[in-house]
Scaffold this motif. Sequence first.
Motif, PDB file in Angstrom:
ATOM      1  N   HIS A  11      81.519  43.476  80.588  1.00  0.00           N
ATOM      2  CA  HIS A  11      80.604  43.035  79.536  1.00  0.00           C
ATOM      3  C   HIS A  11      80.547  44.029  78.381  1.00  0.00           C
ATOM      4  CE1 HIS A  11      78.719  39.252  80.727  1.00  0.00           C
ATOM      5  NE2 HIS A  11      79.030  39.620  81.963  1.00  0.00           N
ATOM      6  N   HIS A  32      85.798  35.738  80.967  1.00  0.00           N
ATOM      7  CA  HIS A  32      84.632  36.166  81.732  1.00  0.00           C
ATOM      8  C   HIS A  32      84.695  35.685  83.175  1.00  0.00           C
ATOM      9  CE1 HIS A  32      80.357  35.667  83.078  1.00  0.00           C
ATOM     10  NE2 HIS A  32      80.370  36.939  82.754  1.00  0.00           N
ATOM     11  N   CYS A  36      84.147  38.433  86.032  1.00  0.00           N
ATOM     12  CA  CYS A  36      82.728  38.630  86.317  1.00  0.00           C
ATOM     13  C   CYS A  36      82.131  37.352  86.868  1.00  0.00           C
ATOM     14  CB  CYS A  36      82.024  39.059  85.027  1.00  0.00           C
ATOM     15  SG  CYS A  36      80.289  39.417  85.251  1.00  0.00           S
ATOM     16  N   CYS A  38      78.579  36.801  86.970  1.00  0.00           N
ATOM     17  CA  CYS A  38      77.128  36.793  86.715  1.00  0.00           C
ATOM     18  C   CYS A  38      76.631  35.422  86.285  1.00  0.00           C
ATOM     19  CB  CYS A  38      76.754  37.863  85.696  1.00  0.00           C
ATOM     20  SG  CYS A  38      77.185  37.475  83.988  1.00  0.00           S
TER      21      CYS A  38
END
Length: 67
Positions: A11, A32, A36, A38
Amino acid sequence: MAVGKTNKEWHLAHKMPRNPSEDERLTWHLEHAKSCACREIPPDMVELAVRRGLMVQAADTHPTAPK
Ligand SMILES: [Zn+2]
């Protein structure tokens, strides 16, 4: 798909542009998703990626994030 761990380093290295174009958002979300967990790719971005042949998963079978 459960929302998972945040990759903070990714990030920090990949800030979303201030006024992202559709392409910038799409690229950001695809990158992303690789690095990741999230959050999931928003349904509108999934739809766009499928339309462009960047994702094969049909939008309506994608596990959607809780609202
Ligand atoms: Zn993330």
